[in-house]
Design a protein around this motif. Structure first.
Motif, PDB file in Angstrom:
ATOM      1  N   PHE A   9     122.836  86.752  52.203  1.00 41.10           N
ATOM      2  CA  PHE A   9     121.774  87.538  52.300  1.00 41.10           C
ATOM      3  C   PHE A   9     120.801  87.162  52.861  1.00 41.10           C
ATOM      4  N   PRO A  10     120.536  86.651  54.309  1.00 44.19           N
ATOM      5  CA  PRO A  10     119.265  86.182  54.848  1.00 44.19           C
ATOM      6  C   PRO A  10     117.950  87.067  54.883  1.00 44.19           C
ATOM      7  N   ARG A  11     118.258  88.354  54.812  1.00 48.69           N
ATOM      8  CA  ARG A  11     117.012  89.233  54.813  1.00 48.69           C
ATOM      9  C   ARG A  11     116.483  89.319  53.339  1.00 48.69           C
ATOM     10  N   LEU A  12     117.349  88.998  52.357  1.00 49.72           N
ATOM     11  CA  LEU A  12     116.768  88.744  50.965  1.00 49.72           C
ATOM     12  C   LEU A  12     115.603  87.691  50.829  1.00 49.72           C
ATOM     13  N   ILE A  13     116.150  86.647  51.776  1.00 52.83           N
ATOM     14  CA  ILE A  13     115.255  85.398  51.563  1.00 52.83           C
ATOM     15  C   ILE A  13     113.825  85.664  52.480  1.00 52.83           C
ATOM     16  N   ALA A  14     114.225  86.204  53.804  1.00 52.44           N
ATOM     17  CA  ALA A  14     113.123  86.209  54.640  1.00 52.44           C
ATOM     18  C   ALA A  14     112.108  87.510  54.159  1.00 52.44           C
ATOM     19  N   GLY A  15     112.628  88.682  53.499  1.00 53.04           N
ATOM     20  CA  GLY A  15     111.731  89.450  52.859  1.00 53.04           C
ATOM     21  C   GLY A  15     110.833  88.975  51.825  1.00 53.04           C
ATOM     22  N   ALA A  16     111.424  88.065  51.110  1.00 53.06           N
ATOM     23  CA  ALA A  16     110.454  87.587  49.918  1.00 53.06           C
ATOM     24  C   ALA A  16     109.588  86.486  50.605  1.00 53.06           C
ATOM     25  N   LEU A  17     109.524  86.088  51.513  1.00 47.44           N
ATOM     26  CA  LEU A  17     108.852  85.185  52.020  1.00 47.44           C
ATOM     27  C   LEU A  17     107.633  85.355  52.879  1.00 47.44           C
ATOM     28  N   GLU A  18     107.576  86.742  53.117  1.00 47.61           N
ATOM     29  CA  GLU A  18     106.541  87.574  53.926  1.00 47.61           C
ATOM     30  C   GLU A  18     105.296  87.474  53.141  1.00 47.61           C
ATOM     31  N   PHE A  19     105.014  87.475  51.890  1.00 51.69           N
ATOM     32  CA  PHE A  19     104.000  87.643  50.886  1.00 51.69           C
ATOM     33  C   PHE A  19     103.387  86.453  50.458  1.00 51.69           C
ATOM     34  N   GLY A  20     102.000  86.782  50.075  1.00 45.25           N
ATOM     35  CA  GLY A  20     101.120  85.657  49.308  1.00 45.25           C
ATOM     36  C   GLY A  20     101.083  84.420  49.998  1.00 45.25           C
ATOM     37  N   VAL A  21     100.862  83.431  49.231  1.00 42.33           N
ATOM     38  CA  VAL A  21     100.651  81.961  49.329  1.00 42.33           C
ATOM     39  C   VAL A  21     101.629  81.166  50.181  1.00 42.33           C
ATOM     40  N   VAL A  22     102.975  81.853  49.997  1.00 41.95           N
ATOM     41  CA  VAL A  22     104.188  81.337  50.750  1.00 41.95           C
ATOM     42  C   VAL A  22     104.118  81.988  52.045  1.00 41.95           C
ATOM     43  N   GLY A  23     103.982  83.253  52.308  1.00 44.96           N
ATOM     44  CA  GLY A  23     103.686  83.879  53.444  1.00 44.96           C
ATOM     45  C   GLY A  23     102.863  83.245  54.335  1.00 44.96           C
ATOM     46  N   ARG A  24     101.551  83.083  53.950  1.00 44.20           N
ATOM     47  CA  ARG A  24     100.491  82.422  54.517  1.00 44.20           C
ATOM     48  C   ARG A  24     100.694  80.906  54.942  1.00 44.20           C
ATOM     49  N   ALA A  25     101.565  80.148  54.145  1.00 46.07           N
ATOM     50  CA  ALA A  25     101.758  78.879  54.321  1.00 46.07           C
ATOM     51  C   ALA A  25     102.953  79.000  55.718  1.00 46.07           C
ATOM     52  N   ARG A 154     103.723  75.445  47.162  1.00 44.40           N
ATOM     53  CA  ARG A 154     102.312  75.168  46.825  1.00 44.40           C
ATOM     54  C   ARG A 154     101.882  73.871  46.712  1.00 44.40           C
ATOM     55  N   LEU A 155     102.762  73.045  46.590  1.00 39.21           N
ATOM     56  CA  LEU A 155     102.364  71.326  46.562  1.00 39.21           C
ATOM     57  C   LEU A 155     102.042  70.733  48.043  1.00 39.21           C
ATOM     58  N   LEU A 156     102.414  71.674  48.969  1.00 38.98           N
ATOM     59  CA  LEU A 156     102.060  70.828  50.547  1.00 38.98           C
ATOM     60  C   LEU A 156     100.833  70.908  50.774  1.00 38.98           C
ATOM     61  N   PRO A 157     100.332  69.817  51.536  1.00 39.79           N
ATOM     62  CA  PRO A 157      98.875  69.667  51.895  1.00 39.79           C
ATOM     63  C   PRO A 157      98.420  70.640  52.562  1.00 39.79           C
ATOM     64  N   GLY A 158      97.277  71.567  52.009  1.00 35.14           N
ATOM     65  CA  GLY A 158      96.771  72.604  52.775  1.00 35.14           C
ATOM     66  C   GLY A 158      97.224  73.830  52.562  1.00 35.14           C
ATOM     67  N   VAL A 159      98.323  73.919  51.633  1.00 37.75           N
ATOM     68  CA  VAL A 159      98.654  75.291  51.283  1.00 37.75           C
ATOM     69  C   VAL A 159      97.765  76.226  50.348  1.00 37.75           C
ATOM     70  N   LEU A 160      97.218  75.407  49.303  1.00 35.21           N
ATOM     71  CA  LEU A 160      96.522  75.924  48.395  1.00 35.21           C
ATOM     72  C   LEU A 160      94.942  75.566  48.914  1.00 35.21           C
TER      73      LEU A 160
END
Ligand code: 4HQ
Length: 265
Positions: A9-25, A154-160
């Motif tokens: 279900f690749p779209r389940l992964i892609a969809g969830a990663l569009e938002f928030g902190v991870v989406g911005r990263a 959220r642990l990657l440098p620059g993400v937060l």
């Protein structure tokens, strides 16, 4: 960091990663997440990815050939030294310490199974480590894979904003969070603790640390055995514990006194 998720279900992964902190990263190029669908690695007309379990019983098992081919295709897009992680309830418990460890990898393959699970030989041949997000049964490894991605990102440098990470590192690492408040000052008759309005930053800091320690002692005492406590935190915790001990003793004495008076418990 580059992450590849092997999933039906690749779209389940892609969809969830569009938002928030991870989406911005991802938008800022700090994280790159790709997917590989085992169905692409089938050759029969029905694009079959599952089959019946040897030995019988209910449910289906993910077929080894398309799944291992997908894992290898994903791995080929990552730097050498990128671990392949299979998400399963039988795995080692995923927690903040594992997230800290994974943060240092150049990349990783996250293998999300479906059905009753995958052919055991794929785990042996195509995975380096098995991780569980908790003792409950999910319908697929996608939500666990997203959990790992989120916690690592959220642990990657620059993400937060780095103010946040440094504050947490310096004094409440490994503890439960302190309570948070925002406006209004009084909400449904409940006031914000006065110390937070005092403007005394040393007082606020001490109060937050004390709240984090008290909550952790009350709700998750197991975490206190592994938390790295500063001298200040250890002192506050000793105070909290002796106050709790005194309260328990007073309550017991109160019970004894009322029982002496012939009152019922
Ligand atoms: N799964 N932590 C994938 C889980 C699980 C968990 C059940 C994994 C279904 C196919 N994964 N199989 N808990 O419940 O990681």
């Amino acid at each position: 960091m580059k992450i590849e998720v092997v999933t039906l279900f690749p779209r389940l992964i892609a969809g969830a990663l569009e938002f928030g902190v991870v989406g911005r990263a991802i938008a800022r190029g700090l994280l790159n997440v790709g997917t590989e669908d085992p169905r692409v690695h089938t050759s029969d007309v029905h694009r079959t990815v599952d089959d019946r379990p040897y030995g019988g019983g209910p449910g289906m098992v993910m077929k080894p050939e398309p799944l291992l081919a997908a894992i290898r295709a994903a791995q080929a897009r990552l730097p050498a030294g990128s671990p392949r992680l299979y998400l399963s309830a039988q795995g080692e418990r995923f927690g903040q310490a594992v997230a800290q460890e994974l943060m240092r990898c150049p990349g990783m393959v996250l293998i999300a199974g479906r059905y009753e699970g995958v052919d055991e030989r794929v785990i042996e041949l195509g995975s380096d480590r098995e991780l569980s997000v908790g003792d409950y049964v999910l319908s697929g490894g996608e939500l666990p894979a997203l959990t790992v991605i989120d916690a690592v990102a959220r642990l990657l440098p620059g993400v937060l904003g780095d103010e946040r990470s440094s504050v947490e590192e310096s004094f409440a690492q490994g503890l439960l969070d302190w309570p948070h408040y925002t406006r209004p000052e009084i909400f449904e008759g409940k006031a914000v603790p006065a110390v937070l309005l005092s403007g005394d930053h040393a007082d606020i800091r001490r109060w937050r640390l004390e709240q984090a320690l008290a909550r952790t002692a009350e709700r998750r005492p197991d975490l206190l055995r592994t938390a790295q406590l500063s001298d200040e935190a250890q002192r506050l915790l000793d105070e909290i514990k002796s106050r709790a001990g005194a309260r328990a003793a007073a309550a017991a004495a109160g019970t004894a006194a009322s029982e002496d008076r012939g009152e019922r418990k």
